[in-house]
Structure formats: structure tokens, C-alpha cells
Design an enzyme around this catalytic site. Structure first.
Site, PDB file in Angstrom:
ATOM      1  N   LYS A 207       6.525   4.563   4.702  1.00  0.00           N
ATOM      2  CA  LYS A 207       6.308   4.884   3.291  1.00  0.00           C
ATOM      3  C   LYS A 207       7.613   5.434   2.732  1.00  0.00           C
ATOM      4  O   LYS A 207       8.117   6.452   3.197  1.00  0.00           O
ATOM      5  CB  LYS A 207       5.187   5.914   3.147  1.00  0.00           C
ATOM      6  CG  LYS A 207       4.895   6.295   1.708  1.00  0.00           C
ATOM      7  CD  LYS A 207       3.731   7.262   1.647  1.00  0.00           C
ATOM      8  CE  LYS A 207       3.431   7.682   0.228  1.00  0.00           C
ATOM      9  NZ  LYS A 207       2.310   8.658   0.187  1.00  0.00           N
ATOM     10  N   ARG A 217       1.297   9.132 -10.000  1.00  0.00           N
ATOM     11  CA  ARG A 217       1.220  10.605  -9.977  1.00  0.00           C
ATOM     12  C   ARG A 217       0.390  11.133 -11.126  1.00  0.00           C
ATOM     13  O   ARG A 217      -0.245  12.182 -11.006  1.00  0.00           O
ATOM     14  CB  ARG A 217       2.619  11.188  -9.949  1.00  0.00           C
ATOM     15  CG  ARG A 217       3.260  10.789  -8.637  1.00  0.00           C
ATOM     16  CD  ARG A 217       4.555  11.440  -8.345  1.00  0.00           C
ATOM     17  NE  ARG A 217       4.990  10.931  -7.037  1.00  0.00           N
ATOM     18  CZ  ARG A 217       6.234  10.905  -6.608  1.00  0.00           C
ATOM     19  NH1 ARG A 217       7.183  11.376  -7.379  1.00  0.00           N
ATOM     20  NH2 ARG A 217       6.528  10.431  -5.422  1.00  0.00           N
ATOM     21  N   LYS A 260       4.921   0.539   2.384  1.00  0.00           N
ATOM     22  CA  LYS A 260       4.691   0.912   0.987  1.00  0.00           C
ATOM     23  C   LYS A 260       5.987   1.373   0.359  1.00  0.00           C
ATOM     24  O   LYS A 260       6.663   2.181   0.994  1.00  0.00           O
ATOM     25  CB  LYS A 260       3.634   2.033   0.942  1.00  0.00           C
ATOM     26  CG  LYS A 260       3.275   2.504  -0.455  1.00  0.00           C
ATOM     27  CD  LYS A 260       2.302   3.673  -0.407  1.00  0.00           C
ATOM     28  CE  LYS A 260       1.937   4.083  -1.832  1.00  0.00           C
ATOM     29  NZ  LYS A 260       1.121   5.288  -1.893  1.00  0.00           N
ATOM     30  N   SER A 286       1.785   1.549  -8.038  1.00  0.00           N
ATOM     31  CA  SER A 286       1.456   1.674  -9.464  1.00  0.00           C
ATOM     32  C   SER A 286       2.476   1.021 -10.392  1.00  0.00           C
ATOM     33  O   SER A 286       2.106   0.349 -11.356  1.00  0.00           O
ATOM     34  CB  SER A 286       1.282   3.148  -9.817  1.00  0.00           C
ATOM     35  OG  SER A 286       2.432   3.890  -9.473  1.00  0.00           O
TER      36      SER A 286
HETATM   37 ZN   LIG Z   1       0.562  13.007  -0.464  1.00  0.00          ZN
END
Ligand SMILES: [Zn+2]
Length: 337
Positions: A207, A217, A260, A286
Site C-alpha cells: 500500500k 479521506r 493499492k 478514490s
Molecule cells: Zn488506516
């Protein structure tokens, strides 16, 4: 793959266009298939009733109360999406992320509801602390004069409790996303001790600290209140390190691994699948969603064609599983609905 140029045909005896003449011919020799069975829909759940709170930079994505979550999950399931990935937004945040592992936490309630109402839908839970911490970091913070440190080993205890509470609520798969070292082993050990040896772990193994997470977020209300996540998420330039991260998680007991974000990291995805051959997921994050939606809203691109081509590219790079906000739409498009 072929390396010897003499072993492949040459023009004019070999004409690649022969096999592109018709749709049926192209399908016959198509190397990569995309199907709804590989898609996972992320969902954001919070308390309340009849609540669908739009997320600014993520058109079509909402924070949902439990009743609305069930509607959204049912639609995905009916379209052929086999799994959802749950994120929770608690009513209160604190310094111990209590909401993450509360027996009646919002994700735990959502898991129970979905498993009761839609037993054949796979429920995957995101295991992290950032949505539940008042500071928005993925671990316990130790403040010092010169700044703040995210503590690794003390954070494991909370992550492990979170994973077990999800399994206890009935989660089919737990997915740790925090990027603390050693968390897969710690989670595997406590799951086994508590009788959840059949619960698989999908680890967010590679990640990256990415600007493509921006809109998320707001969705998860998990913006760090100070600093950034670069002391635990990976540096965007590192590919060899990504392979070591994946190797570690597999050694610690991960059943599936994730890369990711997706589109900007297809080389990592390709190498992870080629190197380890494990079930490999990727997460179209996103901003990947936001960019397609924004360009489509301006009439600049064909949303359906660009979305499906992007998902196909992830498959071609090696993804077995694709987590995408477009899962329900894509499943409908793929089935011609
Ligand atoms: Zn987290």
C-alpha cells in the site's frame, strides 16, 4: 513469454489483422476476461436512519446508514457483485480507536445485518484504526518534542482486537490496511486462538502513500490531523520493497495480497502476481474513480468504455480481484443490463 523473434511469424505470412476481422473472432482469441465475479464494492457505513450523505469528490458514493447500506449491498449483489468491503465512520473518535473493536461498533453491526439479510454476499472488512482515532492515523501516536511517532507494536494489539471483533460478527474475510509491520502474523494468531482459523486474511500488502487517496479521506473522515502517512505506507518509487512487503505478509499468513492504488501501480501488480502467484487484489482508489467521473461529467470521455478498459487493464496486469467504486455499474454493463 516468447523471446525468440524467429519463433514468431513474419509479414506477409503472418498478418495479425486476420484475427481482428469480427467481434466473434476477436472474442475467440481474447487473452483477458473481465467478469462481475471478480469485483468488490467498497461501502461506507455510519449510524442513523435513511441517511445517504454524498461525498464531494466521489460522485455516486455515499456514507450510508445501515438501512441504506442494505439497499446498496442488495443492488450490488443482484447485479452480480460477489463481495463488499466495509469501512465504518463512528459517532465518536478517541486516542484508542475504541469504535474499531467495539462489539456493537458500526462495522460489526453492518456485518451482522448483511450476513443475516444477504448470506451469499461475501462481507470483507477493512481492518484499520484511522477512522476511529481522533488524530486520523492508522496506529497509536506517541507525541514528542520534535513531532509525533506512530508506534508499531502497541498498535498491533488494537488491530488484532479489531480483526477478531469483525470475525466474531461474521465477516467472511478480514483485510488489514494499516501497514504496521507484523500485523498479519498477529491477526492470524489471535484469529486461530479464538476459533476463526477458517477466516481468510486479505492483506493490503503493498500500500503506497498516494495522493490518489485524497477523496477517500472525506468519505471515511480519516484525514490525519498532523503529519502524513509516509512513515508507514510505502514510497511511490519502490518496487523491490513492494515485493518484500508481499513476501513478508505471505510468510505471516496472508491468504490474499493487495496492491493499492491500481492504475498507477500496474507494474507492481504484474510483478506481485508473477513472483508469488497468490490470489492478488488491487484497489482502484478514490481519485481513480473521481477522475473518470469528472471527465465523463464534462463529456470528455465515455465513462462506461474508460471504466471497463481500466478494469480490464488491472486484470491483464494480474489482478484476480478488483475493488472498485464502479463495481455495481460495471457488473450491470458486463451483463448487458
Ligand atoms: Zn488506516
Amino acid at each position: 513469454m516468447f523471446m525468440n523473434l524467429r519463433s514468431i511469424g513474419q509479414f506477409p505470412s503472418y498478418r495479425p489483422r486476420r484475427l481482428r476481422q469480427s467481434a466473434v473472432m476477436r472474442r475467440l482469441v481474447s487473452e483477458t476476461q473481465l467478469s462481475a465475479a471478480q469485483l468488490v464494492l467498497p461501502l461506507f457505513v455510519r449510524s442513523g436512519r435513511k441517511l445517504r450523505k454524498a461525498i464531494n469528490a466521489m460522485p455516486g458514493v455515499f456514507q450510508l446508514s445501515l438501512d441504506e447500506l442494505l439497499i446498496e449491498a442488495t443492488q450490488a449483489h443482484e447485479a452480480g457483485v460477489p463481495a463488499v468491503l466495509l469501512f465504518g465512520i463512528p459517532d465518536r473518535k478517541d486516542a484508542k480507536a475504541s469504535g474499531a473493536y467495539a462489539a456493537k461498533g458500526i462495522v460489526q453491526q453492518a456485518v451482522r445485518l448483511l450476513k443475516k439479510e444477504l448470506p451469499t454476499l461475501l462481507v470483507i472488512t477493512d481492518v484499520c484504526l484511522c477512522e476511529y482515532m481522533e488524530h486520523g492515523h492508522c496506529g497509536i501516536v506517541h507525541k514528542t518534542k520534535s513531532g509525533a511517532k506512530i508506534l508499531n507494536d502497541p498498535s498491533l494489539k488494537l488491530l488484532v482486537q479489531t480483526a477478531v471483533s469483525h470475525a466474531d460478527a461474521g465477516a467472511d474475510i478480514v483485510a488489514p490496511s494499516d501497514m504496521m509491520d507484523g500485523r498479519v502474523r498477529a491477526i492470524r494468531e489471535l484469529l486461530d486462538q479464538r476459533g476463526f482459523e477458517e477466516t481468510p486474511i486479505l492483506s493490503y500488502a503493498a500500500k503506497f502513500a498516494s495522493a490518489f487517496y485524497g477523496p477517500f479521506r472525506e468519505a471515511a473522515e480519516s484525514t490525519p490531523q498532523f503529519g502524513d502517512r509516509r512513515s508507514y505506507q510505502m514510497d511511490a518509487g519502490n518496487a523491490a520493497e513492494a515485493l518484500r512487503e508481499v513476501a513478508l505478509d505471505i510468510q505471516e499468513g496472508a491468504d490474499m495480497v493487495m496492491v493499492k492504488p491500481a492504475l498507477a501501480y500496474l507494474d507492481i501488480l504484474y510483478r506481485v502476481k508473477a513472483e508469488f502467484g497468490y490470489p492478488t487484489a488491487t484497489y482502484a482508489v478514490s481519485a481513480e474513480h473521481a477522475m473518470i467521473k469528472a471527465a465523463a461529467a464534462n463529456g470528455w470521455i465515455d465513462e462506461r468504455a474508460v471504466t471497463l478498459e481500466s478494469l480490464l487493464a488491472m486484470r491483464r496486469a494480474g489482478a484476480d480481484i478488483i475493488i472498485t467504486y464502479a463495481a455495481t455499474d460495471a457488473a450491470r454493463w458486463l451483463s448487458g443490463k
